[in-house]
Design a protein around this motif. Structure first.
Motif, PDB file in Angstrom:
ATOM      1  N   THR A 101       0.846  -1.188   0.000  1.00  0.00           N
ATOM      2  CA  THR A 101       0.000   0.000   0.000  1.00  0.00           C
ATOM      3  C   THR A 101       0.884   1.242   0.000  1.00  0.00           C
ATOM      4  OG1 THR A 101      -1.619  -1.214   1.316  1.00  0.00           O
ATOM      5  CG2 THR A 101      -1.868   1.179   1.222  1.00  0.00           C
ATOM      6  N   CYS A 102       0.539   2.183  -0.867  1.00  0.00           N
ATOM      7  CA  CYS A 102       1.325   3.413  -0.946  1.00  0.00           C
ATOM      8  C   CYS A 102       1.272   4.141   0.400  1.00  0.00           C
ATOM      9  CB  CYS A 102       0.777   4.314  -2.046  1.00  0.00           C
ATOM     10  SG  CYS A 102       1.658   5.879  -2.172  1.00  0.00           S
ATOM     11  N   ALA A 103       2.444   4.518   0.894  1.00  0.00           N
ATOM     12  CA  ALA A 103       2.511   5.197   2.189  1.00  0.00           C
ATOM     13  C   ALA A 103       2.018   6.641   2.084  1.00  0.00           C
ATOM     14  CB  ALA A 103       3.939   5.165   2.717  1.00  0.00           C
ATOM     15  N   ASP A 104       1.952   7.165   0.865  1.00  0.00           N
ATOM     16  CA  ASP A 104       1.561   8.569   0.705  1.00  0.00           C
ATOM     17  C   ASP A 104       0.097   8.757   0.316  1.00  0.00           C
ATOM     18  OD1 ASP A 104       3.945   9.984   1.388  1.00  0.00           O
ATOM     19  OD2 ASP A 104       4.847   9.135  -0.419  1.00  0.00           O
ATOM     20  N   CYS A 105      -0.395   7.945  -0.638  1.00  0.00           N
ATOM     21  CA  CYS A 105      -1.776   8.165  -1.083  1.00  0.00           C
ATOM     22  C   CYS A 105      -2.703   6.998  -0.746  1.00  0.00           C
ATOM     23  CB  CYS A 105      -1.826   8.469  -2.584  1.00  0.00           C
ATOM     24  SG  CYS A 105      -1.623   7.022  -3.643  1.00  0.00           S
ATOM     25  N   GLY A 106      -2.144   5.876  -0.260  1.00  0.00           N
ATOM     26  CA  GLY A 106      -2.986   4.755   0.137  1.00  0.00           C
ATOM     27  C   GLY A 106      -3.378   3.821  -0.989  1.00  0.00           C
ATOM     28  N   VAL A 114      -0.047   6.175  -9.077  1.00  0.00           N
ATOM     29  CA  VAL A 114      -0.987   7.272  -8.855  1.00  0.00           C
ATOM     30  C   VAL A 114      -0.260   8.551  -8.463  1.00  0.00           C
ATOM     31  CG1 VAL A 114      -2.920   8.079  -7.440  1.00  0.00           C
ATOM     32  CG2 VAL A 114      -2.854   5.698  -8.237  1.00  0.00           C
ATOM     33  N   CYS A 115       0.629   8.451  -7.465  1.00  0.00           N
ATOM     34  CA  CYS A 115       1.285   9.677  -6.962  1.00  0.00           C
ATOM     35  C   CYS A 115       2.804   9.651  -7.122  1.00  0.00           C
ATOM     36  CB  CYS A 115       0.897   9.913  -5.498  1.00  0.00           C
ATOM     37  SG  CYS A 115       1.704   8.786  -4.344  1.00  0.00           S
ATOM     38  N   LEU A 116       3.342   8.581  -7.711  1.00  0.00           N
ATOM     39  CA  LEU A 116       4.771   8.434  -7.981  1.00  0.00           C
ATOM     40  C   LEU A 116       5.635   8.328  -6.729  1.00  0.00           C
ATOM     41  CD1 LEU A 116       5.182  10.909 -11.013  1.00  0.00           C
ATOM     42  CD2 LEU A 116       4.390   8.538 -10.993  1.00  0.00           C
TER      43      LEU A 116
HETATM   44 ZN   LIG Z   1       0.621   6.807  -4.059  1.00  0.00          ZN
END
Ligand SMILES: [Zn+2]
Length: 126
Positions: free
Chosen positions: A20-25, A37-39
């Protein structure tokens, strides 16, 4: 591949882990080094619910190798997990086409690592 080793290591321990992305989930499956999604390159691993819905179904009639002769026909499904990611796997626990359809609720299952087939396997069951 380092990005996917956490997934396979988790299966060895009987856990279904999703990156799971730590920044955008955003849930990344298969695991990737960078979030599409958010790189972001930061990620964490968390246990998946294991539940999902069949998103596509393929009935396999021809065995991919002679060893699989006794296995056909079987079903390959892409499952949209409740977490949003799509995972390809075999659907087991069904003996006919009856009820095998888009939207069928299924659960992730982890095979026995001691079955002599090497890498731990996984599949889905209704
Ligand atoms: Zn992300």
């Amino acid at each position: 591949v380092p990005e996917t080793s956490e997934f396979w290591d988790g299966l060895e321990r009987g856990a279904f882990l999703l990156q799971t992305c730590a920044d955008c989930g955003h849930v990344r499956f298969p695991p990737t080094a960078m979030c599409r999604v958010c790189l972001s390159v930061d990620a964490r691993w968390q246990a998946a619910s294991g539940g999902g819905e069949v998103w596509s179904v393929t009935r396999v009639e021809r065995p991919p190798s002679p060893d699989w002769q006794g296995e056909v026909p079987y079903w390959l499904v892409v499952v949209q997990l409740d977490e949003g990611a799509k995972v390809l796997g075999r659907l087991r626990g069904v003996s006919s086409d009856h009820g095998v359809e888009i939207g069928l609720r299924v659960n992730f299952a982890i095979g026995d690592p001691g079955d002599g087939e090497g890498r731990t396997r996984y599949w889905f069951t209704p």
